[in-house]
Scaffold this active site. Sequence first.
Site, mmCIF file in Angstrom:
data_model
loop_
_atom_site.group_PDB
_atom_site.id
_atom_site.type_symbol
_atom_site.label_atom_id
_atom_site.label_comp_id
_atom_site.label_asym_id
_atom_site.label_seq_id
_atom_site.Cartn_x
_atom_site.Cartn_y
_atom_site.Cartn_z
ATOM 1 N N LEU A 44 -4.425 -0.166 11.161
ATOM 2 C CA LEU A 44 -3.544 -1.240 10.699
ATOM 3 C C LEU A 44 -4.328 -2.105 9.721
ATOM 4 C CD1 LEU A 44 -1.635 -2.558 13.869
ATOM 5 C CD2 LEU A 44 -0.614 -1.528 11.838
ATOM 6 N N ASP A 45 -3.683 -2.499 8.622
ATOM 7 C CA ASP A 45 -4.331 -3.391 7.662
ATOM 8 C C ASP A 45 -4.651 -4.728 8.331
ATOM 9 O OD1 ASP A 45 -4.208 -1.571 5.568
ATOM 10 O OD2 ASP A 45 -2.250 -2.279 4.881
ATOM 11 N N PRO A 46 -5.638 -5.469 7.803
ATOM 12 C CA PRO A 46 -6.002 -6.762 8.401
ATOM 13 C C PRO A 46 -4.821 -7.714 8.576
ATOM 14 C CG PRO A 46 -7.676 -6.097 6.832
ATOM 15 C CD PRO A 46 -6.553 -5.088 6.713
ATOM 16 N N ALA A 48 -1.709 -7.002 9.066
ATOM 17 C CA ALA A 48 -0.719 -6.506 10.021
ATOM 18 C C ALA A 48 -1.118 -6.804 11.462
ATOM 19 C CB ALA A 48 -0.520 -5.009 9.833
ATOM 20 N N ARG A 179 3.412 -1.095 2.744
ATOM 21 C CA ARG A 179 3.297 -2.054 1.635
ATOM 22 C C ARG A 179 3.640 -1.400 0.298
ATOM 23 N NH1 ARG A 179 -2.616 -1.601 0.243
ATOM 24 N NH2 ARG A 179 -3.575 -0.478 1.988
#
Length: 241
Positions: A44-46, A48, A179
């Site tokens: 997961l991206d930071p 998220a 995204r």
Amino acid sequence: MIQPRKELDGVLLVDKPTAHTSHDVVARLRRKLNMKRIGHAGTLDPMATGLMILLIGKATTISQYLTSLDKEYEGTIELGKVTDSQDADGEVLSTLPVPPFTEAEIRAAMAGFMGDQYQTPPMYSAIKVDGVPLYKTARKGGEVEREPRFIRVSSFELTRFALPQFDFRLRCTKGTYVRTIAHDLGQRLGCGAHLAALRRTATDKFKLADALTLDAIEALPLPEIEKRLIPVYQAAPSIVG
């Protein structure tokens, strides 16, 4: 002084907080359990939040299977702003006026992202080209050609309409950059867009409702954490005999 602890095996469902990388989550759990053999089944991206499947001990052997499962998300897309990372963590590249779209027009645009398709990964990603992660090239202001990747979006629903933002619920295959869907949707609408918020709510049968926050896990004694572990044979019954 950290004492040696019992080696654990199993799957632990964690609710990732914002401003943490997936590596940060693994590192905190390694410190808590005092063991190194811990991985995860899906980054997961930071920015998220939401469900991360942590693989502890022998559960790391089913990483490939769990990573391949479909993911479900809830999030917010903001129209009118394009960022370099395609999400709210990036620098704003352009700002455009948002036309008075109707809810029906947004739904119609979203429908165009349903089904099988090829998606070009963003420059701000960990994908490597010639051995170099794309994000490192992007941070230096560079850009390289990326190979489009096959993805499938099985559902993409509008759940709240309040321009310039709207909320959505999405189910997709592994490797899908949500995204990038937000960015590409903005391009199709002609006003630009970025992903303003994202929360993973499920990975196949594994649900966010069954996860604990990192803080809650760190506050638990080891026996209580052990009770929360999903056995390997239960997490992947089709491949574990």
